[in-house]
Design a protein around this motif. Structure first.
Motif, PDB file in Angstrom:
ATOM      1  N   ARG A  50       0.819  -1.220   0.000  1.00 13.47           N
ATOM      2  CA  ARG A  50       0.000   0.000   0.000  1.00 13.47           C
ATOM      3  C   ARG A  50       0.847   1.263   0.000  1.00 13.47           C
ATOM      4  O   ARG A  50       0.381   2.314  -0.406  1.00 13.47           O
ATOM      5  CB  ARG A  50      -0.947   0.007   1.192  1.00 13.47           C
ATOM      6  N   VAL A  51       2.111   1.180   0.446  1.00 10.38           N
ATOM      7  CA  VAL A  51       2.932   2.397   0.508  1.00 10.38           C
ATOM      8  C   VAL A  51       3.513   2.736  -0.859  1.00 10.38           C
ATOM      9  O   VAL A  51       3.353   3.884  -1.280  1.00 10.38           O
ATOM     10  CB  VAL A  51       4.000   2.266   1.615  1.00 10.38           C
ATOM     11  N   PRO A  52       4.191   1.965  -1.590  1.00  8.61           N
ATOM     12  CA  PRO A  52       4.807   0.663  -1.331  1.00  8.61           C
ATOM     13  C   PRO A  52       6.203   0.816  -0.700  1.00  8.61           C
ATOM     14  O   PRO A  52       6.925   1.768  -0.997  1.00  8.61           O
ATOM     15  CB  PRO A  52       4.938   0.061  -2.724  1.00  8.61           C
ATOM     16  N   CYS A  53       6.520  -0.146   0.183  1.00  3.97           N
ATOM     17  CA  CYS A  53       7.844  -0.146   0.799  1.00  3.97           C
ATOM     18  C   CYS A  53       8.156  -1.525   1.365  1.00  3.97           C
ATOM     19  O   CYS A  53       7.278  -2.377   1.478  1.00  3.97           O
ATOM     20  CB  CYS A  53       7.936   0.887   1.914  1.00  3.97           C
ATOM     21  N   HIS A  87       6.612  -1.838  -8.862  1.00  3.33           N
ATOM     22  CA  HIS A  87       6.029  -0.546  -8.490  1.00  3.33           C
ATOM     23  C   HIS A  87       6.671   0.661  -9.158  1.00  3.33           C
ATOM     24  O   HIS A  87       6.089   1.737  -9.143  1.00  3.33           O
ATOM     25  CB  HIS A  87       6.120  -0.346  -6.973  1.00  3.33           C
ATOM     26  N   CYS A 143       5.526   5.574   7.212  1.00  2.00           N
ATOM     27  CA  CYS A 143       4.810   5.079   6.028  1.00  2.00           C
ATOM     28  C   CYS A 143       4.104   6.214   5.293  1.00  2.00           C
ATOM     29  O   CYS A 143       4.120   6.263   4.061  1.00  2.00           O
ATOM     30  CB  CYS A 143       3.800   4.002   6.425  1.00  2.00           C
ATOM     31  N   GLU A 144       3.506   7.138   6.046  1.00  2.00           N
ATOM     32  CA  GLU A 144       2.834   8.280   5.410  1.00  2.00           C
ATOM     33  C   GLU A 144       3.829   9.119   4.610  1.00  2.00           C
ATOM     34  O   GLU A 144       3.529   9.536   3.483  1.00  2.00           O
ATOM     35  CB  GLU A 144       2.154   9.155   6.469  1.00  2.00           C
ATOM     36  N   GLN A 155       4.939   7.175   1.474  1.00  2.00           N
ATOM     37  CA  GLN A 155       3.860   7.137   0.481  1.00  2.00           C
ATOM     38  C   GLN A 155       3.724   8.483  -0.228  1.00  2.00           C
ATOM     39  O   GLN A 155       3.644   8.547  -1.451  1.00  2.00           O
ATOM     40  CB  GLN A 155       2.542   6.751   1.150  1.00  2.00           C
ATOM     41  N   ILE A 164       4.658   9.174  -4.253  1.00  2.00           N
ATOM     42  CA  ILE A 164       3.643   9.683  -5.176  1.00  2.00           C
ATOM     43  C   ILE A 164       4.194  10.856  -5.972  1.00  2.00           C
ATOM     44  O   ILE A 164       3.938  10.991  -7.162  1.00  2.00           O
ATOM     45  CB  ILE A 164       2.352  10.089  -4.414  1.00  2.00           C
TER      46      ILE A 164
END
Length: 144
Positions: free
Chosen positions: A19-22, A54, A134-135, A138, A142
């Motif tokens: 979802r982050v991706p990481c 990704h 994570c935020e 992300q 982006i």
């Protein structure tokens, strides 16, 4: 949903968070230098594999439970591992700081956020929890 991709003797894991991706690297107990470096080298291989999926992907080093890192290993991470990560196209590394203030104070690696030398702009940023790391990853990915 996180998926464990790699584990060392139950004291370290590398998890994939799409979802982050990481990739999230967590070490909970001391690793000898050769184990530590093997762990991170295997993580870099996995990171490159996931990057093919990704495009942009981040690395999150969860050092929350980590003890002191020997100076040689710290130097190796910055001067070797991060340089190779940047050469592979990785641009963002987040670190969740250790709970132990003595560990943070005794290790230059945790001194502030910075652009890592010799990496064409790889950015290392520090956080106090996984969620904020994570935020940031992300949001940064982006924008890339």
């Amino acid at each position: 949903m996180k998926e464990i991709l790699y584990a060392t003797r139950g004291v370290s894991t590398i998890e994939y968070e799409p979802r982050v991706p990481c990739l999230i690297d967590t070490i909970t107990e001391f690793l000898y230098s050769d184990e530590f470096r093997e762990h991170l080298n295997n993580g870099l291989k996995l990171l490159i594999e996931k990057q093919r999926i990704h495009g942009a992907i981040g690395w999150l080093a969860n050092t929350k439970y980590l003890g002191a890192i020997p100076e040689d290993d710290t130097k190796w991470v910055i001067e070797d591992w991060m340089v190779r990560a940047a050469q592979a196209g990785i641009r963002y590394v987040a670190t969740v700081l250790p709970d132990d203030e003595v560990v943070r104070v005794g290790n230059d690696f945790f001194d502030g956020d910075f652009v890592v030398p010799n990496t064409n702009g790889l950015i290392l940023k520090h956080f106090h929890n996984l969620e904020s790391a994570c935020e940031w990853l992300q949001g940064s990915l982006i924008k890339s």
